[in-house]
Design a protein around this motif. Structure first.
Motif, PDB file in Angstrom:
ATOM      1  N   TYR A  98       0.842  -1.187   0.000  1.00 25.96           N
ATOM      2  CA  TYR A  98       0.000   0.000   0.000  1.00 25.96           C
ATOM      3  C   TYR A  98       0.886   1.249   0.000  1.00 25.96           C
ATOM      4  CZ  TYR A  98       1.060   0.092   5.030  1.00 25.96           C
ATOM      5  OH  TYR A  98       1.711   0.119   6.237  1.00 25.96           O
ATOM      6  N   PRO A  99       0.382   2.368  -0.505  1.00 24.40           N
ATOM      7  CA  PRO A  99       1.157   3.618  -0.520  1.00 24.40           C
ATOM      8  C   PRO A  99       1.483   4.079   0.901  1.00 24.40           C
ATOM      9  CG  PRO A  99      -0.746   3.767  -1.982  1.00 24.40           C
ATOM     10  CD  PRO A  99      -0.930   2.523  -1.163  1.00 24.40           C
ATOM     11  N   GLY A 100       2.647   4.665   1.060  1.00 18.64           N
ATOM     12  CA  GLY A 100       3.066   5.123   2.385  1.00 18.64           C
ATOM     13  C   GLY A 100       2.093   6.088   3.032  1.00 18.64           C
ATOM     14  N   ALA A 101       1.375   6.867   2.214  1.00 18.00           N
ATOM     15  CA  ALA A 101       0.425   7.846   2.762  1.00 18.00           C
ATOM     16  C   ALA A 101      -0.733   7.179   3.493  1.00 18.00           C
ATOM     17  CB  ALA A 101      -0.110   8.736   1.643  1.00 18.00           C
ATOM     18  N   LEU A 102      -0.973   5.883   3.229  1.00 20.12           N
ATOM     19  CA  LEU A 102      -2.064   5.169   3.898  1.00 20.12           C
ATOM     20  C   LEU A 102      -1.603   4.452   5.165  1.00 20.12           C
ATOM     21  CD1 LEU A 102      -4.038   3.601   0.893  1.00 20.12           C
ATOM     22  CD2 LEU A 102      -4.313   5.833   1.987  1.00 20.12           C
ATOM     23  N   HIS A 103      -0.342   4.593   5.514  1.00 19.17           N
ATOM     24  CA  HIS A 103       0.165   3.916   6.716  1.00 19.17           C
ATOM     25  C   HIS A 103      -0.578   4.389   7.970  1.00 19.17           C
ATOM     26  CE1 HIS A 103       2.993   1.619   9.078  1.00 19.17           C
ATOM     27  NE2 HIS A 103       3.281   2.676   9.812  1.00 19.17           N
ATOM     28  N   CYS A 104      -1.040   5.629   7.950  1.00 21.04           N
ATOM     29  CA  CYS A 104      -1.768   6.164   9.103  1.00 21.04           C
ATOM     30  C   CYS A 104      -3.036   5.370   9.393  1.00 21.04           C
ATOM     31  CB  CYS A 104      -2.111   7.633   8.880  1.00 21.04           C
ATOM     32  SG  CYS A 104      -3.077   7.966   7.382  1.00 21.04           S
ATOM     33  N   ILE A 105      -3.615   4.742   8.378  1.00 22.50           N
ATOM     34  CA  ILE A 105      -4.829   3.937   8.576  1.00 22.50           C
ATOM     35  C   ILE A 105      -4.520   2.701   9.404  1.00 22.50           C
ATOM     36  CG2 ILE A 105      -6.564   2.506   7.406  1.00 22.50           C
ATOM     37  CD1 ILE A 105      -6.360   4.444   5.033  1.00 22.50           C
ATOM     38  N   PHE A 106      -3.392   2.065   9.105  1.00 23.42           N
ATOM     39  CA  PHE A 106      -3.061   0.789   9.733  1.00 23.42           C
ATOM     40  C   PHE A 106      -2.285   0.938  11.041  1.00 23.42           C
ATOM     41  CE2 PHE A 106      -3.041   0.289   5.028  1.00 23.42           C
ATOM     42  CZ  PHE A 106      -4.261  -0.350   4.939  1.00 23.42           C
ATOM     43  N   SER A 107      -1.765   2.144  11.290  1.00 23.46           N
ATOM     44  CA  SER A 107      -1.009   2.362  12.526  1.00 23.46           C
ATOM     45  C   SER A 107      -1.570   3.485  13.382  1.00 23.46           C
ATOM     46  CB  SER A 107       0.460   2.679  12.195  1.00 23.46           C
ATOM     47  OG  SER A 107       1.079   1.599  11.544  1.00 23.46           O
ATOM     48  N   GLY A 108      -2.524   4.252  12.834  1.00 25.70           N
ATOM     49  CA  GLY A 108      -3.049   5.396  13.559  1.00 25.70           C
ATOM     50  C   GLY A 108      -4.349   5.126  14.290  1.00 25.70           C
TER      51      GLY A 108
END
Length: 214
Positions: free
Chosen positions: A92-102
């Motif tokens: 997944y794009p790095g910008a979506l990391h906040c979904i999985f870790s936020g």
């Protein structure tokens, strides 16, 4: 062998108690995820104690109790942990990391409850999805759709679209209120996600019944 017992539940929804067996050697793995199962699916999860619960085949009995739909989802998740029918890696794009870790794990919990798949962040940009075949396919499809929506908005940004295109004031306020309730270091990244991605996340939270303050 599975067995299920039903009683009256709150709000007219049946409360059930479901028992099923798994290999005794998996007790440690299941115990480590005991709290996760109870938190995400809002069920009581019993793992057979010591030798008293072990049958002649070296199996232990597991017990789930709660509202019918929650128990069914939790059972699929637990059986997926036990059987590991399918594994998929998804980027997944790095910008979506906040979904999985936020949001202190809120969206990951909702993804897990919605799909009954076990989802783990391997490293930034990669997810490992495992469990029974159908839940894995469901989770893979849902997250892929989210990624495609994000990438679609990025490809159109240079034209006439911006991040807020199509986002109503009500949905923007709802999402802002949600992430502020679960505030962490990823809050700004979550707030600037495209409207189409926020839409999926809001639906997930509502469907999972997790629209509550921490």
């Amino acid at each position: 062998m599975d067995c299920e017992r039903s009683d009256g539940g709150e709000g007219g929804e049946a409360e059930v108690e479901d028992e099923f067996a798994c290999a005794g050697m998996l007790r440690g793995s299941l115990a480590s995820l005991h709290g996760t199962v109870e938190r995400i699916f809002r069920v009581t999860f019993g793992i057979g104690d010591d030798d008293l619960s072990m049958d002649n085949n070296g199996q232990i009995w597991l017990k789930l109790r709660g509202r019918s739909n929650d128990v069914k989802s939790a059972k699929l998740f637990v059986k997926g942990l036990v059987n590991q029918e399918e594994q998929q890696e998804l980027s997944y794009p790095g910008a979506l990391h906040c979904i999985f870790s936020g949001a202190r794990g809120l969206f990951m919990d909702c993804l897990t409850k919605s799909t009954s798949a076990h989802i783990v962040v391997g490293s930034t940009g990669f997810l490992l999805i495992s469990g029974l075949a159908e839940p894995v396919v469901r989770a893979y499809s849902l997250i892929t759709d989210m990624v495609e929506r994000y990438e679609g908005t990025q490809s159109r940004r240079s034209e006439t679209t911006d991040r807020g295109m199509g986002e109503t004031l009500d949905s923007r306020r709802a999402f802002k209120s949600l992430v502020e309730n679960w505030e962490d270091k990823h809050i700004l990244d979550l707030l600037v996600l495209p409207a189409l991605v926020k839409e999926i996340l809001l639906e997930l939270v509502i469907e999972s019944g997790a629209w509550i303050k921490p």
